[in-house]
Design an enzyme around this catalytic site. Structure first.
Site, short mmCIF file in Angstrom:
data_model
loop_
_atom_site.label_atom_id
_atom_site.label_comp_id
_atom_site.label_asym_id
_atom_site.label_seq_id
_atom_site.Cartn_x
_atom_site.Cartn_y
_atom_site.Cartn_z
N SER A 130 0.82 -1.23 0.00
CA SER A 130 0.00 0.00 0.00
C SER A 130 0.85 1.27 0.00
O SER A 130 1.93 1.31 0.60
CB SER A 130 -0.87 -0.03 1.26
N TYR A 154 -1.83 -0.05 10.23
CA TYR A 154 -2.01 -0.69 8.92
C TYR A 154 -0.73 -0.58 8.09
O TYR A 154 -0.18 -1.57 7.60
CB TYR A 154 -3.18 -0.03 8.18
N1 LIG Z 1 -8.37 -1.07 -2.02
C1 LIG Z 1 -7.36 -0.22 -1.89
O1 LIG Z 1 -7.51 0.99 -2.13
C2 LIG Z 1 -6.00 -0.71 -1.48
C3 LIG Z 1 -4.94 0.22 -1.48
C4 LIG Z 1 -3.68 -0.21 -1.09
C5 LIG Z 1 -3.47 -1.53 -0.74
N2 LIG Z 1 -4.51 -2.41 -0.72
C6 LIG Z 1 -4.24 -3.79 -0.30
O2 LIG Z 1 -4.70 -4.67 -1.32
C7 LIG Z 1 -5.19 -5.88 -0.73
C8 LIG Z 1 -6.64 -6.09 -1.19
O3 LIG Z 1 -7.41 -4.98 -0.78
P1 LIG Z 1 -8.98 -4.92 -0.96
O4 LIG Z 1 -9.36 -3.51 -1.10
O5 LIG Z 1 -9.40 -5.91 -1.99
O6 LIG Z 1 -9.44 -5.41 0.50
P2 LIG Z 1 -10.63 -6.43 0.91
O7 LIG Z 1 -10.79 -6.29 2.38
O8 LIG Z 1 -11.81 -6.20 0.06
O9 LIG Z 1 -10.01 -7.85 0.57
C9 LIG Z 1 -9.16 -8.54 1.44
C10 LIG Z 1 -9.73 -9.95 1.62
O10 LIG Z 1 -8.81 -10.68 2.44
C11 LIG Z 1 -9.57 -11.55 3.28
N3 LIG Z 1 -8.74 -11.87 4.44
C12 LIG Z 1 -8.37 -11.05 5.45
N4 LIG Z 1 -7.65 -11.73 6.35
C13 LIG Z 1 -7.56 -13.01 5.91
C14 LIG Z 1 -6.95 -14.19 6.41
N5 LIG Z 1 -6.31 -14.20 7.59
N6 LIG Z 1 -7.06 -15.33 5.68
C15 LIG Z 1 -7.73 -15.35 4.50
N7 LIG Z 1 -8.35 -14.27 3.99
C16 LIG Z 1 -8.25 -13.11 4.68
C17 LIG Z 1 -10.81 -10.75 3.63
O11 LIG Z 1 -11.89 -11.60 3.99
C18 LIG Z 1 -11.07 -9.97 2.35
O12 LIG Z 1 -12.06 -10.61 1.55
C19 LIG Z 1 -5.10 -5.69 0.79
O13 LIG Z 1 -3.93 -6.32 1.25
C20 LIG Z 1 -4.98 -4.19 0.95
O14 LIG Z 1 -4.27 -3.84 2.11
C21 LIG Z 1 -5.77 -2.02 -1.09
#
Ligand SMILES: NC(=O)c1ccc[n+]([C@@H]2O[C@H](COP(=O)([O-])OP(=O)(O)OC[C@H]3O[C@@H](n4cnc5c(N)ncnc54)[C@H](O)[C@@H]3O)[C@@H](O)[C@H]2O)c1
Length: 320
Positions: A130, A154
């Protein structure tokens, strides 16, 4: 030749879009794992999963990656060629409320995964990090070699996950880290500003604009993120030596301007209330995508005005 892909966090926002795109190629066999946790409504995760299950080359297993034994069994069974690790606990503000969730779902889950796969005959490993690892900076746009100043739990756990991957010699020439900047798109996370705003509009509720809406965010459309993730799987080794890449449109938008664009799109005058700045929130995210475009080739990023139309369409269709 067929390839086997394992996507962690496959019912999450970005994971869902990646799986859907990978499944379009019938030569790909795509596996998803996700704990389907209740950080936000599981109804939305189930909607995504229902759509994904229409792909005949997709299989899903509900699994918590903090359970190393179960994770190991599943990976041994699948024996994937590629892993894209997107599972985790996102959200900046929530990290002050529940830091333990970040320790478990970011740090422990990633440690478990790396310990299992480092001995496997994997072709490539991709980690979704991120922009928040940068924290506040003096110089913009932020380049990949800028100093890291995590401002919240985070960001800190994301930085630690990056270090685990960077320090793993076995994964050295196979792993790559992408730092995503504020991702938006259809079926996006309900805790993110675009979804909160759309929901408030629908319910005739006031939206709070912290820091009087003067935050800048480098909004990046989810299809653009997915495109680079997939491109990286096909690229040759040299991109893996350079390891870390920002994925961002490099076009920061002020939240207050975003509100105007979305209001005009829906033909609604939104009710907003200015609020003070919140602790731990970054004032500006604005990344450089020069390194990314140099290595992966030029690309026009989706304009917010276009991406938001598709986002709104899905918001209305699935009522989430
Ligand atoms: N969406 C954004 O703007 C953004 C920006 C920067 C980084 N990210 C990173 O990208 C990745 C995906 O983000 P997103 O927006 O799709 O988030 P999201 O929360 O929609 O998806 C993450 C998924 O991981 C699953 N999860 C969490 N802990 C788990 C575990 N212990 N075992 C198995 N599954 C688990 C959750 O149930 C969820 O469905 C994340 O790591 C997030 O930090 C997202």
């Amino acid at each position: 030749m067929t390839s086997k892909y394992l996507i962690t966090g496959s019912t999450g926002f970005i994971g869902y879009h990646l799986v859907n795109r990978l499944c379009k190629d019938s030569k790909n066999i795509v596996y998803g794992i996700d704990s389907i946790n209740s950080y936000y409504t599981t109804r939305l995760k189930k909607i995504r999963l229902r759509i994904l299950k229409k792909n005949r080359n997709f299989s899903f297993k509900k699994l918590n990656m903090t359970n190393k034994k179960q994770l190991s069994l599943e990976i041994n069974k699948i024996n994937p060629n590629y892993i894209i690790h997107l599972a985790g606990q996102p959200g900046v503000m929530y990290s002050f409320k529940n830091p333990k969730s970040y320790l478990k779902n970011n740090l422990i889950a990633t440690k478990n995964l790396i310990n299992i796969i480092r001995h496997k005959n994997l072709k490539k490993f991709i980690f979704g990090s991120s922009s928040s690892v940068y924290g506040e900076q003096k110089k913009y746009p932020i380049k990949e070699n800028s100093s890291l100043n995590p401002k919240n739990y985070y960001a800190l756990t994301k930085k630690k996950c990056e270090e685990i991957i960077l320090n793993d010699k076995k994964l050295n020439n196979k792993s790559i880290i992408f730092r995503f900047f504020t991702v938006y798109g259809p079926l996006s996370r309900p805790d993110m500003f675009v979804s909160i705003f759309l929901k408030n509009l629908k319910k005739n509720k006031t939206t709070f604009l912290y820091n009087k809406g003067n935050h800048f965010r480098d909004y990046t459309y989810v299809d653009d993120i997915v495109e680079f993730l997939i491109k990286s799987l096909k690229k040759r080794k040299n991109i893996f030596k350079k390891k870390i890449y920002n994925i961002c449109a490099s076009r920061p938008k002020k939240i207050i301007d975003l509100v105007g664009i979305m209001g005009r799109n829906l033909n609604i005058r939104p009710s907003i209330k200015f609020m003070p700045k919140r602790k731990g929130e970054m004032l500006k995210t604005y990344g450089s995508n020069n390194k990314l475009l140099k290595e992966f080739g030029k690309k026009k990023f989706t304009r917010f005005e276009i991406g938001i139309k598709k986002t709104i369409k899905y918001f209305k269709k699935y009522n989430y």
